[in-house]
Design an enzyme around this catalytic site. Sequence first.
Site, PDB file in Angstrom:
ATOM      1  N   SER A  83       0.866  -1.189   0.000  1.00 21.18           N
ATOM      2  CA  SER A  83       0.000   0.000   0.000  1.00 21.18           C
ATOM      3  C   SER A  83       0.898   1.233   0.000  1.00 21.18           C
ATOM      4  CB  SER A  83      -0.880   0.004   1.249  1.00 21.18           C
ATOM      5  OG  SER A  83      -0.070   0.005   2.401  1.00 21.18           O
ATOM      6  N   TYR A  94      -1.798 -19.481   0.465  1.00 22.84           N
ATOM      7  CA  TYR A  94      -2.673 -18.338   0.761  1.00 22.84           C
ATOM      8  C   TYR A  94      -4.028 -18.825   1.284  1.00 22.84           C
ATOM      9  CZ  TYR A  94      -6.361 -15.012  -0.354  1.00 22.84           C
ATOM     10  OH  TYR A  94      -7.482 -14.235  -0.289  1.00 22.84           O
ATOM     11  N   LYS A 132      -6.012 -18.634   5.215  1.00 21.71           N
ATOM     12  CA  LYS A 132      -7.356 -18.106   5.518  1.00 21.71           C
ATOM     13  C   LYS A 132      -8.146 -19.130   6.340  1.00 21.71           C
ATOM     14  CE  LYS A 132      -7.051 -14.126   3.493  1.00 21.71           C
ATOM     15  NZ  LYS A 132      -6.988 -12.902   4.297  1.00 21.71           N
ATOM     16  N   ARG A 184     -17.678 -15.492 -11.940  1.00 17.64           N
ATOM     17  CA  ARG A 184     -17.370 -15.135 -10.546  1.00 17.64           C
ATOM     18  C   ARG A 184     -18.391 -14.136 -10.024  1.00 17.64           C
ATOM     19  NH1 ARG A 184     -14.564 -18.692 -11.595  1.00 17.64           N
ATOM     20  NH2 ARG A 184     -12.323 -18.990 -11.259  1.00 17.64           N
ATOM     21  N   SER A 188     -11.880 -15.345   2.903  1.00 15.42           N
ATOM     22  CA  SER A 188     -12.064 -15.402   1.454  1.00 15.42           C
ATOM     23  C   SER A 188     -12.917 -16.601   1.067  1.00 15.42           C
ATOM     24  CB  SER A 188     -10.689 -15.542   0.807  1.00 15.42           C
ATOM     25  OG  SER A 188     -10.805 -15.947  -0.537  1.00 15.42           O
ATOM     26  N   ALA A 193      -4.635  -7.014   7.448  1.00 20.81           N
ATOM     27  CA  ALA A 193      -3.227  -7.136   7.072  1.00 20.81           C
ATOM     28  C   ALA A 193      -2.869  -8.576   6.725  1.00 20.81           C
ATOM     29  CB  ALA A 193      -2.355  -6.645   8.227  1.00 20.81           C
TER      30      ALA A 193
HETATM   31  C1  UD1 Z   1      -8.296 -15.713  -7.331  1.00 21.54           C
HETATM   32  C2  UD1 Z   1      -7.650 -16.838  -6.590  1.00 21.54           C
HETATM   33  C3  UD1 Z   1      -8.388 -17.050  -5.284  1.00 21.54           C
HETATM   34  C4  UD1 Z   1      -8.353 -15.777  -4.468  1.00 21.54           C
HETATM   35  C5  UD1 Z   1      -8.878 -14.602  -5.274  1.00 21.54           C
HETATM   36  C6  UD1 Z   1      -8.557 -13.333  -4.504  1.00 21.54           C
HETATM   37  C7  UD1 Z   1      -6.560 -18.307  -8.234  1.00 21.54           C
HETATM   38  C8  UD1 Z   1      -6.619 -19.634  -8.908  1.00 21.54           C
HETATM   39  N1  UD1 Z   1      -7.618 -18.032  -7.420  1.00 21.54           N
HETATM   40  O1  UD1 Z   1      -9.668 -16.041  -7.536  1.00 21.54           O
HETATM   41  O2  UD1 Z   1      -7.804 -18.105  -4.548  1.00 21.54           O
HETATM   42  O3  UD1 Z   1      -9.131 -15.903  -3.298  1.00 21.54           O
HETATM   43  O4  UD1 Z   1      -8.231 -14.530  -6.539  1.00 21.54           O
HETATM   44  O5  UD1 Z   1      -8.954 -12.205  -5.161  1.00 21.54           O
HETATM   45  O6  UD1 Z   1      -5.621 -17.558  -8.404  1.00 21.54           O
HETATM   46  N2  UD1 Z   1      -8.957 -14.376 -15.556  1.00 21.54           N
HETATM   47  C9  UD1 Z   1      -8.602 -14.282 -16.881  1.00 21.54           C
HETATM   48  N3  UD1 Z   1      -7.471 -13.587 -17.195  1.00 21.54           N
HETATM   49  C10 UD1 Z   1      -6.670 -12.993 -16.257  1.00 21.54           C
HETATM   50  C11 UD1 Z   1      -7.044 -13.093 -14.897  1.00 21.54           C
HETATM   51  C12 UD1 Z   1      -8.182 -13.807 -14.575  1.00 21.54           C
HETATM   52  O7  UD1 Z   1      -9.289 -14.807 -17.761  1.00 21.54           O
HETATM   53  O8  UD1 Z   1      -5.635 -12.388 -16.612  1.00 21.54           O
HETATM   54  C13 UD1 Z   1     -10.204 -15.090 -15.208  1.00 21.54           C
HETATM   55  C14 UD1 Z   1     -10.008 -16.290 -14.294  1.00 21.54           C
HETATM   56  O9  UD1 Z   1      -9.747 -17.457 -15.035  1.00 21.54           O
HETATM   57  C15 UD1 Z   1     -11.356 -16.315 -13.546  1.00 21.54           C
HETATM   58  C16 UD1 Z   1     -11.765 -14.838 -13.471  1.00 21.54           C
HETATM   59  O10 UD1 Z   1     -11.017 -14.185 -14.495  1.00 21.54           O
HETATM   60  O11 UD1 Z   1     -12.318 -17.002 -14.304  1.00 21.54           O
HETATM   61  C17 UD1 Z   1     -11.449 -14.181 -12.138  1.00 21.54           C
HETATM   62  O12 UD1 Z   1     -10.075 -14.402 -11.810  1.00 21.54           O
HETATM   63  P1  UD1 Z   1      -9.368 -13.726 -10.555  1.00 21.54           P
HETATM   64  O13 UD1 Z   1      -9.632 -12.264 -10.561  1.00 21.54           O
HETATM   65  O14 UD1 Z   1      -7.933 -14.177 -10.533  1.00 21.54           O
HETATM   66  O15 UD1 Z   1     -10.156 -14.308  -9.297  1.00 21.54           O
HETATM   67  P2  UD1 Z   1     -10.452 -15.837  -8.861  1.00 21.54           P
HETATM   68  O16 UD1 Z   1      -9.973 -16.813  -9.871  1.00 21.54           O
HETATM   69  O17 UD1 Z   1     -11.889 -15.917  -8.501  1.00 21.54           O
END
Ligand code: UD1
Length: 330
Positions: free
Chosen positions: A36, A148, A152, A230, A124, A81
């Site tokens: 931060s 991680y 949690k 999501r 989370s 934190a």
């Molecule tokens: C991710 C973590 C999760 C954590 C959360 C915190 C993983 C596997 N999971 O969740 O444990 O609690 O962040 O915020 O890392 N996506 C893309 N392109 C990208 C990034 C993401 O297509 O560059 C897609 C992913 O496949 C997913 C969605 O976007 O379907 C959301 O991804 P993300 O923001 O990383 O969150 P989570 O996967 O839900």
Amino acid sequence: MNILVTGGLGFIGSHTVVELLESGHEAIIVDNLYNSKVDVFDKICQITGKSPGLFIADATDAAEMDDIFSKHQIDGVIHFAGFKAVGESVSKPLEYYRNNLVSAMVVAEKCVKYKVNRFVFSSSATVYGEQEPPLKEDSELMPTSNPYGETKAMIERILTDVAKANPEFSVCLLRYFNPVGAHKSGLIGEDPNGIPNNLMPFVLRVARGEIEKLNVFGDDYDTPDGTGVRDYIHVVDLARGHLKAIEKDSAGVSVYNLGTGSGTSVLELVNTFIRVNGVDVPYEIVGRRDGDVATCYADVTKSLKELGFKAEYGIEDMVRDAWQFEKNKC
Ligand code: UD1
């Protein structure tokens, strides 16, 4: 109430401090500036016209925390934190276990010692692992297997045991779904150090032209358009959830999901971003990311019924506010 907020200059912490101050509470921020920036403090003051307490300190430092607790009348703690990058946690497990577990234990220990009986923990939806949505608070803890997620789940168990041993102590475990967006002032928002790995920070960097294109991880999931679904929640809604949790008068342990209860796919989010903000976000469909699930969204029945929490903002607000903050940074 006077609320100690660890990680209070971070993304969710700063928005929560704003909500606390705007509803008449006082806040003391403890932040070590690991992920931060200190200017966030001035932005909080600018938005609220108030000046919370600030300690640039590490929540794992028991002596420093003791000093803060001994010198202030604290009515409750919101503990944010912690390290939060999933990928990094796999390569630096000891750092993650040490930092996340020790900070939670030190803060809980000081709460017990100084009789601070309200503790809200930033957990989370990752603790649900790969269970079928909608995810309910009484499901078993099965964190996606990375350090991680494990921290949690472990902290949830530790705090539950502390509450069992100390009947006056109340713990509220808040399981966040996918927080995005920024404050409507455009002054505070998500500002991760380094290359982001979550979807929205990545979309913002692509929209700014800093990264050429977004990789969409898979379009062959069992979802309406094949991309991952999501439960995105506006960070201001999430912050209001913390306010409700800290104000709740109860002993023992309570657990609440903070989400909207509905899912949005990667392509829906990206296309809404493009339409609402009038900027291009080039993307390419690539292979699935390891460890991703197809669909994840909250069952929000319990948080609505017991906490009176309901998310007010939709995806359009989230993409608009996130982009406004990002443009202000330029
Ligand atoms: C991710 C973590 C999760 C954590 C959360 C915190 C993983 C596997 N999971 O969740 O444990 O609690 O962040 O915020 O890392 N996506 C893309 N392109 C990208 C990034 C993401 O297509 O560059 C897609 C992913 O496949 C997913 C969605 O976007 O379907 C959301 O991804 P993300 O923001 O990383 O969150 P989570 O996967 O839900």
